[in-house]
Design an enzyme around this catalytic site. Structure first.
Site, mmCIF file in Angstrom:
data_model
loop_
_atom_site.group_PDB
_atom_site.id
_atom_site.type_symbol
_atom_site.label_atom_id
_atom_site.label_comp_id
_atom_site.label_asym_id
_atom_site.label_seq_id
_atom_site.Cartn_x
_atom_site.Cartn_y
_atom_site.Cartn_z
ATOM 1 N N ASN A 9 53.608 -3.452 61.466
ATOM 2 C CA ASN A 9 53.584 -2.763 60.170
ATOM 3 C C ASN A 9 55.006 -2.279 59.912
ATOM 4 O O ASN A 9 55.472 -1.342 60.562
ATOM 5 C CB ASN A 9 52.597 -1.587 60.253
ATOM 6 C CG ASN A 9 52.664 -0.683 59.043
ATOM 7 O OD1 ASN A 9 53.216 -1.055 58.004
ATOM 8 N ND2 ASN A 9 52.107 0.509 59.172
ATOM 9 N N TRP A 10 55.672 -2.928 58.962
ATOM 10 C CA TRP A 10 57.093 -2.597 58.734
ATOM 11 C C TRP A 10 57.276 -1.347 57.879
ATOM 12 O O TRP A 10 58.399 -0.905 57.677
ATOM 13 C CB TRP A 10 57.808 -3.793 58.086
ATOM 14 C CG TRP A 10 57.879 -5.000 58.976
ATOM 15 C CD1 TRP A 10 57.482 -5.099 60.275
ATOM 16 C CD2 TRP A 10 58.401 -6.287 58.630
ATOM 17 N NE1 TRP A 10 57.716 -6.372 60.766
ATOM 18 C CE2 TRP A 10 58.285 -7.117 59.770
ATOM 19 C CE3 TRP A 10 58.962 -6.827 57.467
ATOM 20 C CZ2 TRP A 10 58.699 -8.455 59.785
ATOM 21 C CZ3 TRP A 10 59.372 -8.153 57.473
ATOM 22 C CH2 TRP A 10 59.252 -8.962 58.627
ATOM 23 N N LYS A 11 56.198 -0.831 57.348
ATOM 24 C CA LYS A 11 56.251 0.374 56.501
ATOM 25 C C LYS A 11 57.331 0.222 55.424
ATOM 26 O O LYS A 11 57.571 -0.887 54.952
ATOM 27 C CB LYS A 11 56.494 1.624 57.367
ATOM 28 C CG LYS A 11 55.515 1.722 58.527
ATOM 29 C CD LYS A 11 55.545 3.078 59.185
ATOM 30 C CE LYS A 11 54.673 3.066 60.406
ATOM 31 N NZ LYS A 11 54.540 4.353 61.029
ATOM 32 N N HIS A 93 45.608 3.541 56.657
ATOM 33 C CA HIS A 93 46.649 4.013 57.582
ATOM 34 C C HIS A 93 46.774 5.535 57.456
ATOM 35 O O HIS A 93 46.658 6.082 56.363
ATOM 36 C CB HIS A 93 47.988 3.329 57.269
ATOM 37 C CG HIS A 93 49.005 3.550 58.342
ATOM 38 N ND1 HIS A 93 49.719 4.720 58.443
ATOM 39 C CD2 HIS A 93 49.399 2.774 59.389
ATOM 40 C CE1 HIS A 93 50.520 4.648 59.498
ATOM 41 N NE2 HIS A 93 50.344 3.473 60.086
ATOM 42 N N GLU A 95 49.196 7.435 57.357
ATOM 43 C CA GLU A 95 50.210 7.904 56.391
ATOM 44 C C GLU A 95 49.645 7.857 54.967
ATOM 45 O O GLU A 95 49.957 8.704 54.140
ATOM 46 C CB GLU A 95 51.486 7.049 56.520
ATOM 47 C CG GLU A 95 52.221 7.388 57.813
ATOM 48 C CD GLU A 95 53.082 6.276 58.378
ATOM 49 O OE1 GLU A 95 53.382 5.297 57.664
ATOM 50 O OE2 GLU A 95 53.457 6.385 59.568
ATOM 51 N N GLU A 165 44.517 4.653 65.855
ATOM 52 C CA GLU A 165 45.875 5.175 65.926
ATOM 53 C C GLU A 165 45.827 6.700 65.930
ATOM 54 O O GLU A 165 45.699 7.325 64.868
ATOM 55 C CB GLU A 165 46.679 4.726 64.708
ATOM 56 C CG GLU A 165 46.751 3.226 64.538
ATOM 57 C CD GLU A 165 47.935 2.840 63.674
ATOM 58 O OE1 GLU A 165 48.846 2.196 64.213
ATOM 59 O OE2 GLU A 165 47.970 3.200 62.494
ATOM 60 N N GLY A 171 54.920 7.034 65.530
ATOM 61 C CA GLY A 171 56.327 7.294 65.214
ATOM 62 C C GLY A 171 56.909 8.478 65.968
ATOM 63 O O GLY A 171 57.998 8.946 65.655
ATOM 64 N N SER A 211 53.313 4.334 68.869
ATOM 65 C CA SER A 211 54.461 4.200 69.772
ATOM 66 C C SER A 211 54.277 3.118 70.841
ATOM 67 O O SER A 211 54.679 3.300 71.992
ATOM 68 C CB SER A 211 54.807 5.548 70.406
ATOM 69 O OG SER A 211 55.100 6.496 69.394
ATOM 70 N N GLY A 232 54.520 -0.013 64.701
ATOM 71 C CA GLY A 232 55.439 0.371 63.636
ATOM 72 C C GLY A 232 56.879 0.150 64.064
ATOM 73 O O GLY A 232 57.440 -0.936 63.934
ATOM 74 N N GLY A 233 57.490 1.180 64.630
ATOM 75 C CA GLY A 233 58.921 1.157 64.959
ATOM 76 C C GLY A 233 59.371 -0.066 65.741
ATOM 77 O O GLY A 233 60.378 -0.712 65.392
HETATM 78 C C1 PEP Z 1 51.982 2.474 62.809
HETATM 79 O O1 PEP Z 1 52.734 2.490 61.875
HETATM 80 O O2 PEP Z 1 50.824 2.123 62.596
HETATM 81 C C2 PEP Z 1 52.476 2.850 64.128
HETATM 82 C C3 PEP Z 1 51.653 2.802 65.128
HETATM 83 O O3 PEP Z 1 53.805 3.235 64.232
HETATM 84 P P1 PEP Z 1 54.652 3.425 65.604
HETATM 85 O O4 PEP Z 1 54.432 2.190 66.420
HETATM 86 O O5 PEP Z 1 56.075 3.559 65.141
HETATM 87 O O6 PEP Z 1 54.132 4.637 66.269
#
Ligand code: PEP
Length: 249
Positions: A9-11, A93, A95, A165, A171, A211, A232-233
């Protein structure tokens, strides 16, 4: 029995040209034994769609409107996503829930609409730190499952992947321990059995997100109820996403 499914997920990262470079790096240097998806921003979807067409890399979108068309300024319809070649949409999600006020009812409406238009869904759920510390993590995620999947048939469920999640792990660099994550995955699977059947519970793919990185993917994926990752990251760079996508169960 269940395939491993790794999703990036590049957000709100990567311009169109950056998205193209990243996706080309993944295609040139990565292998695709697991099911692999990337979800770029809306503005990069068209360009990325042309590059991934005919490859094993699946194209996802990060969100979608509750409606097909009409007076919804700034929203993106499932018809628009299908038109670009998008196959999967990430819904619910944390967010979207926390910053943009998406409720379980909104998420459920979006899931129905996505399925109507033959888009597969990554359905995200997870508790906040406060909820975990108050001992209600299990109730929060099972309620999210029940509400998010309301009126979804067992047949439709096959187009849905659940992403657990824990919000406090997204993040932040903090990862749930593999044991803690697996415990919640087990609870989610049991809820799917209650709502549908043992067969549905055995088949549904449940990703972990929060993460995930090359250094922890192996211990997380070793757990019996964790079938993949929503990342994500670490999905923003080929050097960190390739070891995750190539993880071998
Ligand atoms: C996400 O955006 O769904 C996520 C899990 O981010 P990260 O891996 O950066 O924690």
């Amino acid at each position: 029995m269940r395939i491993s499914y790794m999703a990036g997920n590049w957000k709100m990262n990567n311009t169109r040209s950056e998205a193209l470079s990243l996706v080309k790096e993944l295609l040139d240097n990565g292998s695709f034994k697991n099911k692999i998806l990337v979800a770029p921003s809306f503005t990069a979807l068209d360009a990325v769609a042309k590059v991934v067409e005919g490859t094993d890399l699946i194209l996802g979108a990060q969100n979608m409107s509750t409606d097909e068309s009409g007076a919804h300024t700034g929203e993106i319809s499932p018809l628009m996503l299908k038109d670009l070649g998008v196959e999967v949409v990430i819904l619910g999600h944390s967010e979207r829930r926390a910053i943009y006020g998406e409720t379980d009812i909104i998420v459920n409406t979006k899931i129905h609409l996505a399925l109507k238009h033959k888009l597969d869904v990554i359905f995200c759920i997870g508790e906040t730190l406060e909820e975990r510390e108050s001992g209600i993590a299990e109730k929060i995620v099972t309620d999210q499952v029940v509400e998010g999947l309301k009126e979804i048939s067992e047949n439709e469920l096959s187009a849905i992947t659940i992403a657990y999640e824990p919000v406090w792990a997204i993040g932040t660099g903090k990862t749930a321990t593999p044991e803690d994550a697996d415990d919640i995955h087990k609870i989610i699977r049991r809820k799917i059995e209650d709502l549908y059947s043992k067969d549905a519970a055995d088949k549904i793919i449940i990703q972990y997100g929060g993460s995930v990185k090359p250094s922890n993917v192996k211990e997380l994926m070793a757990k019996p109820n964790i079938d993949g990752a929503l990342v994500g990251g670490a999905a923003l760079k080929a050097e960190t996403f390739i070891p995750i996508m190539e993880y071998n169960k």
